[in-house]
Motif scaffolding. Structure first.
Motif: not given
Length: 239
Positions: A46, A88, A192, A195
């Motif tokens: 991420r 996200f 998302g 997230l």
């Protein structure tokens, strides 16, 4: 046969688009690329993904759309994760828009490949039944497919292939796909967008929220309205 008349192509030559997709799908599984289309991979990378988006705010959404096209066209698992990643990385609205665009283009690519490879052969072998089904899809296929797209319980790949094999025209297929996936995609992209907090807490997103009455019942209602539209068109046509 006159010299200027093109010779008919052998049936197997029509299979190359579908063969290309199957070969790419096999290669993806052989290389283990499906592991990167998982929540675990998204959580692990991420920070790198967020940094890439911040450094390339224009190229990143375009690359995301292209990747989504490939995932859908090759029927790879991970469409839900891709939509979560869109929310996200780009926020709920831009993420949903990019996901809808990528999913629609990928579905159209798979649709065209399957129709080019198999639809004509099935039409010749099925006879009157397939001809009647083609007629129905040409008239009301948009509304029937829209109802399937609105319900997230119908497998996406199945709703991609069935209309192609039945000879549905591309324009209503693309329109029904585009409109039908918007509601569920917005929900997933919204999940998302939050997230980051879920990952930091060590949890997983609750995707079952899409099946909760507050989300599912409106989608069922929209699907019922689309079927009502098909019924109304048929009734007027009967008159």
């Amino acid at each position: 046969m006159p010299p200027d008349t093109p010779s008919p192509r052998p049936g197997w030559t029509r299979l190359w688009p579908l063969g290309l997709i199957l070969a790419a799908l096999g290669l993806a599984y052989a290389l283990g690329l499906q592991r990167y289309l998982s929540f675990e991979a998204l959580a692990e990378h991420r920070a790198a993904l967020a940094a890439f988006v911040a450094a390339r705010p224009v190229a990143a959404p375009l690359l995301y759309v292209l990747l989504y096209v490939a995932v859908v066209a090759f029927s790879l698992p991970g469409g839900a994760v891709m939509t979560l990643a869109g929310g996200f990385l780009f926020g709920p609205w831009l993420g949903a828009a990019a996901a809808v665009l990528g999913a629609t283009l990928g579905a159209c690519a798979l649709f065209l490949a399957a129709r080019h490879a198999l639809a004509e052969t099935l039409a010749h072998r099925a006879g009157p039944l397939m001809a009647k089904l083609r007629e129905g899809l040409a008239r009301d296929g948009f509304w029937y497919l829209l109802s399937l797209r609105l319900l997230p319980v119908v497998p996406f790949w199945l709703a991609n292939l069935a209309p192609a094999l039945a000879g549905m025209p591309l324009a209503p297929y693309a329109g029904a796909t585009f409109l039908g996936i918007i509601p569920a995609t917005v929900v997933f992209a919204g999940i998302g967008a939050g997230l980051g907090q879920v990952i930091e807490a060590g949890g997983r997103p609750d995707l079952s929220v899409i099946l909760s009455p507050g989300i599912l019942l409106p989608l069922v209602g929209l699907a019922a309205l689309s079927l009502l539209g098909a019924w109304w068109r048929r009734r007027r046509g009967g008159r």
